[in-house]
Design an enzyme around this catalytic site. Sequence first.
Site, PDB file in Angstrom:
ATOM      1  N   VAL A 112      40.162  44.265  30.875  1.00 39.95           N
ATOM      2  CA  VAL A 112      40.678  44.641  32.199  1.00 39.95           C
ATOM      3  C   VAL A 112      41.986  43.936  32.556  1.00 39.95           C
ATOM      4  CG1 VAL A 112      38.417  45.299  33.159  1.00 39.95           C
ATOM      5  CG2 VAL A 112      39.253  42.957  33.468  1.00 39.95           C
ATOM      6  N   SER A 127      33.080  36.989  45.430  1.00 40.18           N
ATOM      7  CA  SER A 127      32.162  35.858  45.233  1.00 40.18           C
ATOM      8  C   SER A 127      32.165  34.984  46.479  1.00 40.18           C
ATOM      9  CB  SER A 127      32.651  35.034  44.041  1.00 40.18           C
ATOM     10  OG  SER A 127      32.138  33.720  44.097  1.00 40.18           O
ATOM     11  N   TYR A 182      39.376  30.563  40.444  1.00 43.13           N
ATOM     12  CA  TYR A 182      38.338  31.592  40.597  1.00 43.13           C
ATOM     13  C   TYR A 182      38.258  32.009  42.073  1.00 43.13           C
ATOM     14  CZ  TYR A 182      33.686  33.789  40.218  1.00 43.13           C
ATOM     15  OH  TYR A 182      32.620  34.666  40.256  1.00 43.13           O
ATOM     16  N   ALA A 183      38.244  31.016  42.969  1.00 43.96           N
ATOM     17  CA  ALA A 183      38.154  31.308  44.406  1.00 43.96           C
ATOM     18  C   ALA A 183      39.349  32.137  44.866  1.00 43.96           C
ATOM     19  CB  ALA A 183      38.080  30.003  45.197  1.00 43.96           C
ATOM     20  N   ALA A 184      40.543  31.758  44.397  1.00 46.32           N
ATOM     21  CA  ALA A 184      41.747  32.500  44.795  1.00 46.32           C
ATOM     22  C   ALA A 184      41.679  33.933  44.272  1.00 46.32           C
ATOM     23  CB  ALA A 184      42.989  31.793  44.261  1.00 46.32           C
ATOM     24  N   SER A 185      41.195  34.083  43.038  1.00 49.37           N
ATOM     25  CA  SER A 185      41.115  35.440  42.466  1.00 49.37           C
ATOM     26  C   SER A 185      40.133  36.288  43.271  1.00 49.37           C
ATOM     27  CB  SER A 185      40.699  35.390  40.987  1.00 49.37           C
ATOM     28  OG  SER A 185      39.328  35.041  40.817  1.00 49.37           O
ATOM     29  N   LYS A 186      39.017  35.707  43.669  1.00 47.29           N
ATOM     30  CA  LYS A 186      37.990  36.480  44.381  1.00 47.29           C
ATOM     31  C   LYS A 186      38.361  36.704  45.853  1.00 47.29           C
ATOM     32  CE  LYS A 186      35.192  37.220  40.936  1.00 47.29           C
ATOM     33  NZ  LYS A 186      34.930  38.591  40.454  1.00 47.29           N
ATOM     34  N   ILE A 220      23.573  34.344  41.253  1.00 46.33           N
ATOM     35  CA  ILE A 220      22.872  35.390  40.480  1.00 46.33           C
ATOM     36  C   ILE A 220      22.747  34.879  39.041  1.00 46.33           C
ATOM     37  CG2 ILE A 220      22.897  37.829  39.806  1.00 46.33           C
ATOM     38  CD1 ILE A 220      25.261  37.918  42.128  1.00 46.33           C
TER      39      ILE A 220
HETATM   40  N1  NAD Z   1      26.568  35.442  38.613  1.00 41.72           N
HETATM   41  C1  NAD Z   1      26.933  35.098  39.841  1.00 41.72           C
HETATM   42  O1  NAD Z   1      26.295  34.245  40.491  1.00 41.72           O
HETATM   43  C2  NAD Z   1      28.136  35.723  40.476  1.00 41.72           C
HETATM   44  C3  NAD Z   1      28.448  35.356  41.788  1.00 41.72           C
HETATM   45  C4  NAD Z   1      29.539  35.945  42.408  1.00 41.72           C
HETATM   46  C5  NAD Z   1      30.298  36.869  41.752  1.00 41.72           C
HETATM   47  N2  NAD Z   1      29.980  37.200  40.466  1.00 41.72           N
HETATM   48  C6  NAD Z   1      30.845  38.185  39.817  1.00 41.72           C
HETATM   49  O2  NAD Z   1      30.041  39.226  39.293  1.00 41.72           O
HETATM   50  C7  NAD Z   1      30.744  39.840  38.221  1.00 41.72           C
HETATM   51  C8  NAD Z   1      29.802  39.994  37.053  1.00 41.72           C
HETATM   52  O3  NAD Z   1      29.464  38.696  36.574  1.00 41.72           O
HETATM   53  P1  NAD Z   1      28.050  38.360  35.919  1.00 41.72           P
HETATM   54  O4  NAD Z   1      27.500  37.230  36.677  1.00 41.72           O
HETATM   55  O5  NAD Z   1      27.273  39.580  35.730  1.00 41.72           O
HETATM   56  O6  NAD Z   1      28.567  37.756  34.523  1.00 41.72           O
HETATM   57  P2  NAD Z   1      28.420  38.241  33.027  1.00 41.72           P
HETATM   58  O7  NAD Z   1      29.208  37.267  32.229  1.00 41.72           O
HETATM   59  O8  NAD Z   1      26.974  38.440  32.698  1.00 41.72           O
HETATM   60  O9  NAD Z   1      29.129  39.669  33.004  1.00 41.72           O
HETATM   61  C9  NAD Z   1      30.530  39.822  33.048  1.00 41.72           C
HETATM   62  C10 NAD Z   1      30.906  40.987  32.154  1.00 41.72           C
HETATM   63  O10 NAD Z   1      32.322  41.156  32.240  1.00 41.72           O
HETATM   64  C11 NAD Z   1      32.828  41.332  30.933  1.00 41.72           C
HETATM   65  N3  NAD Z   1      34.217  40.903  30.864  1.00 41.72           N
HETATM   66  C12 NAD Z   1      34.689  39.628  30.929  1.00 41.72           C
HETATM   67  N4  NAD Z   1      36.010  39.624  30.787  1.00 41.72           N
HETATM   68  C13 NAD Z   1      36.393  40.914  30.627  1.00 41.72           C
HETATM   69  C14 NAD Z   1      37.643  41.552  30.443  1.00 41.72           C
HETATM   70  N5  NAD Z   1      38.788  40.844  30.349  1.00 41.72           N
HETATM   71  N6  NAD Z   1      37.675  42.896  30.341  1.00 41.72           N
HETATM   72  C15 NAD Z   1      36.533  43.625  30.401  1.00 41.72           C
HETATM   73  N7  NAD Z   1      35.322  43.074  30.553  1.00 41.72           N
HETATM   74  C16 NAD Z   1      35.244  41.733  30.685  1.00 41.72           C
HETATM   75  C17 NAD Z   1      31.938  40.474  30.040  1.00 41.72           C
HETATM   76  O11 NAD Z   1      32.000  40.836  28.672  1.00 41.72           O
HETATM   77  C18 NAD Z   1      30.579  40.707  30.670  1.00 41.72           C
HETATM   78  O12 NAD Z   1      29.919  41.825  30.094  1.00 41.72           O
HETATM   79  C19 NAD Z   1      31.971  38.959  37.960  1.00 41.72           C
HETATM   80  O13 NAD Z   1      33.092  39.553  38.558  1.00 41.72           O
HETATM   81  C20 NAD Z   1      31.620  37.654  38.635  1.00 41.72           C
HETATM   82  O14 NAD Z   1      32.755  36.950  39.024  1.00 41.72           O
HETATM   83  C21 NAD Z   1      28.910  36.668  39.820  1.00 41.72           C
END
Ligand code: NAD
Length: 251
Positions: free
Chosen positions: A65, A143, A156-160, A189
């Site tokens: 992405v 996030s 990370y915070a700035a990106s989100k 999560i």
């Molecule tokens: N887990 C949490 O507590 C939490 C909290 C807040 C936000 N998030 C957000 O939720 C989203 C999903 O995270 P998750 O917890 O399921 O993590 P995860 O690591 O299980 O899933 C992330 C997915 O994104 C894919 N990915 C990473 N970089 C990529 C790239 N450059 N191009 C395409 N795909 C890419 C990975 O291969 C993976 O399949 C993220 O945006 C994360 O920041 C997660």
Amino acid sequence: MKRFEGRKVVITGAASGVGLATAERIAEEGGTLALMDINAEGVKKVAASLSEKFGVKTVSYGLDVSNGSQVKEIIDQAAKDLEGFDTLLHIAGILRTYHTHEMTFEQWHEIINVNLHGTFYACHAALPHLLANKHSVIVNMSSTSAIGSHPWMSAYAASKGGVISFTRALYIEYVKRGLRANCVVGGGIATPLHAQFRAPEGADMDLLRGAMPYVSFAKPKHAASVIAFLASDDARFVNGTEVRADGGALS
Ligand SMILES: NC(=O)c1ccc[n+]([C@@H]2O[C@H](COP(=O)([O-])OP(=O)(O)OC[C@H]3O[C@@H](n4cnc5c(N)ncnc54)[C@H](O)[C@@H]3O)[C@@H](O)[C@H]2O)c1
């Protein structure tokens, strides 16, 4: 419930965690899926297993992405393969942790490139296809770090935080063209993302307390159900906002 029958949904980050659980939920509810992830093999397997389990059409693509031209090429290809689509659930993201004063420019850029630029690239490429429909939906993934105060996660915070601001701007720009654009503000999560958390050397763990949910960590399906709600017609009057799914951590 079969809220996604007749709907065509693009999901990024669908090989793991929240993206995978969301793909499963949409498939269970009858949606046609275009699944994308940097883990091309992983997302291919997910697509095949969801097709088999739920009898829905799925296609899958490897993509990074943070590579804008590749994102455009793949999203255009998905629109061709599905004959259009009406929904983008942009979930792909990464987490990295550093003491801010020690973070290199490269480390900062990696996070911003994937999480913020990736959100722009995905939405930018999807918008022409989404706007070809009378009604369309974007759900982006933010996030609690965007709103709360999480140590060692300034990039990370700035990106989100950027994801929230960007999504609100999309809402007002396209509201009269039938687009709904919202964010899920996730926290706590249990997914493989947490393996990317490393307390930097000398970290004071006491600082992390405000980032933790008071209840146990959620399962990915608990975030997926919120994303599916926002993507569905049940949320037809929800637009330009954020829904927090963090077990109350920020309250
Ligand atoms: N887990 C949490 O507590 C939490 C909290 C807040 C936000 N998030 C957000 O939720 C989203 C999903 O995270 P998750 O917890 O399921 O993590 P995860 O690591 O299980 O899933 C992330 C997915 O994104 C894919 N990915 C990473 N970089 C990529 C790239 N450059 N191009 C395409 N795909 C890419 C990975 O291969 C993976 O399949 C993220 O945006 C994360 O920041 C997660």
